[in-house]
Design a protein around this motif. Structure first.
Motif, PDB file in Angstrom:
ATOM      1  N   ASN A  54       0.835  -1.187   0.000  1.00  0.00           N
ATOM      2  CA  ASN A  54       0.000   0.000   0.000  1.00  0.00           C
ATOM      3  C   ASN A  54       0.878   1.249   0.000  1.00  0.00           C
ATOM      4  O   ASN A  54       1.505   1.572   1.000  1.00  0.00           O
ATOM      5  CB  ASN A  54      -0.909  -0.022   1.234  1.00  0.00           C
ATOM      6  CG  ASN A  54      -1.905   1.101   1.187  1.00  0.00           C
ATOM      7  OD1 ASN A  54      -1.840   1.968   0.307  1.00  0.00           O
ATOM      8  ND2 ASN A  54      -2.822   1.120   2.135  1.00  0.00           N
ATOM      9  N   THR A  55       0.896   1.932  -1.141  1.00  0.00           N
ATOM     10  CA  THR A  55       1.768   3.103  -1.265  1.00  0.00           C
ATOM     11  C   THR A  55       0.963   4.407  -1.271  1.00  0.00           C
ATOM     12  O   THR A  55       1.510   5.465  -1.559  1.00  0.00           O
ATOM     13  CB  THR A  55       2.604   2.995  -2.564  1.00  0.00           C
ATOM     14  OG1 THR A  55       1.697   2.773  -3.653  1.00  0.00           O
ATOM     15  CG2 THR A  55       3.594   1.850  -2.519  1.00  0.00           C
ATOM     16  N   ASP A  56      -0.304   4.301  -0.905  1.00  0.00           N
ATOM     17  CA  ASP A  56      -1.194   5.473  -0.955  1.00  0.00           C
ATOM     18  C   ASP A  56      -0.684   6.664  -0.132  1.00  0.00           C
ATOM     19  O   ASP A  56      -0.753   7.786  -0.562  1.00  0.00           O
ATOM     20  CB  ASP A  56      -2.588   5.118  -0.402  1.00  0.00           C
ATOM     21  CG  ASP A  56      -3.352   4.230  -1.372  1.00  0.00           C
ATOM     22  OD1 ASP A  56      -2.914   4.153  -2.531  1.00  0.00           O
ATOM     23  OD2 ASP A  56      -4.353   3.628  -0.958  1.00  0.00           O
TER      24      ASP A  56
END
Ligand code: AMP
Ligand code: TRP
Length: 331
Positions: A54-56
């Motif tokens: 998850n690179t949000d």
């Protein structure tokens, strides 16, 4: 700038900074900026080594982190703040270094072992995770930095950097210095639960944390488990609240030690006093907090300009590395 020696350090963009970051590394960054040419990196690729799914939140974390750097007095006029992924030369040097790094060096890496233990993992997350210190060596050596101001946990990584530099220089040509870690007087800060202060353990005191939350966290801290009633004699050496009085610069620290031991001072009183000093301390170490509050655009501009400057330096060293390895042919 030319005559000054270079220093590099980096932090993974984990968002807002805590007093462990400040006391272990950032305060040295502030101190060193007059004396050296300092390059401070947001090492976003390093953040991916363990959390790539998850690179949000990455972009916001970068901004929040850099705003906190600015709030403690990292001066964009004096030093270069850059983003690792905006200087792709780091990746090429990492690749070249990965060829000359024996597997044993990364497999034996004690930082990795500790990290696995902390994260409750049995084995490394992936190939990139195993190569963490090799990428770190590229970050440092691409600027020919001679010192690396970090917290104590990073020392074995810097040792690998030195070994990689030595090996490269021996195999090809003398291109790289052997940088040294630079520690503060407080290289390892414990969190409110007594374990190493770390965002992932949710035990931090944040530099820009709302002061009512700071109070709540301090009032919830564990003290000496043998001091059950207010007037029981305590053992300050086993109590992180006591350590924090020193950290926060409470001038009454000696009296607190005596009063805790004799049982005159109860833990609740002690924590109330700590809250007052800790809040004063947080204000004192973030003199530019208000000036930079919410200045996200400014942070972006600083990083853009810093990455551009850093890239020029990185290109030059990478050229030297390619030449040393006889990789300059153009076919
Ligand atoms: P990290 O957030 O793990 O990327 O750490 C960034 C820098 O802050 C590194 O130089 C760490 O050694 C330092 N650091 C992080 N947590 C602590 C701590 N609890 N005590 C001392 N230094 C720390
Ligand atoms: N490993 C460092 C940390 O977890 C971050 C880092 C990456 C770094 N590259 C670096 C630190 C180069 C100093 C120099 O905190």
């Amino acid at each position: 700038m030319d005559h000054k020696k270079t220093i590099f350090s980096g932090m993974r963009p984990t968002g807002k900074m805590h007093i462990g970051h400040y006391l272990g590394a950032l305060r040295n960054w502030v101190r060193l900026q007059n004396e050296y040419h300092c390059i401070f990196g947001v090492v976003d690729w390093h953040a991916l080594t363990t959390s790539f799914e998850n690179t949000d939140g990455l972009e916001q974390n970068i901004i929040d982190m850099v705003l906190d750097w600015l709030s403690v007095g990292i001066d964009p006029e004096q030093c270069t703040m850059m983003i690792q992924s905006q200087v792709p030369e780091h990746a090429e040097l990492h690749l070249l270094f990965s060829m000359i790094t024996p597997v044993g060096w990364v497999e034996r890496n004690p930082v990795l072992k500790q990290q696995l233990q902390d994260m409750g993992l049995k084995e490394v997350v992936g190939y990139g995770h195993l190569g963490y210190p090799v990428l770190m060596a590229a970050d440092i050596l691409i600027y020919k930095a001679i010192r690396v101001p970090v917290g104590e946990d990073q020392v074995p990584h810097i040792e690998i950097t030195r070994e990689i530099a030595r090996r490269f220089n021996y195999l090809y040509d003398k291109v790289f210095p052997e940088p040294e870690a630079l520690l503060t007087e407080t290289p390892r800060i414990l969190g409110v639960d007594g374990r190493k202060m770390s965002k992932s353990l949710d035990n931090t005191i944040g530099l820009s944390e709302p002061r009512d939350k700071v109070k709540k966290k301090i009032m919830g801290m564990f003290t000496d488990p043998e001091k059950i009633r207010k007037n029981d004699p305590g053992h300050p050496e086993r109590c992180n609240v006591y350590t924090f009085h020193g950290v926060a610069g409470n001038p009454r620290v000696k009296e607190i030690e005596a009063d805790c031991r004799s049982g005159v001072l109860g833990c609740v009183e002690c924590k109330k006093e700590l809250t007052t000093f800790m809040i004063q301390y947080l204000d004192s170490i973030t003199p530019f907090r208000e000036q930079y509050q919410g200045k996200e655009e400014l942070a972006r501009e600083i990083l853009y300009e810093g990455s551009r400057k850093a890239r020029q330096l990185a290109e030059s060293t990478l050229g030297e590395a390619r030449t040393a390895m006889k990789l300059t042919y153009q076919l």
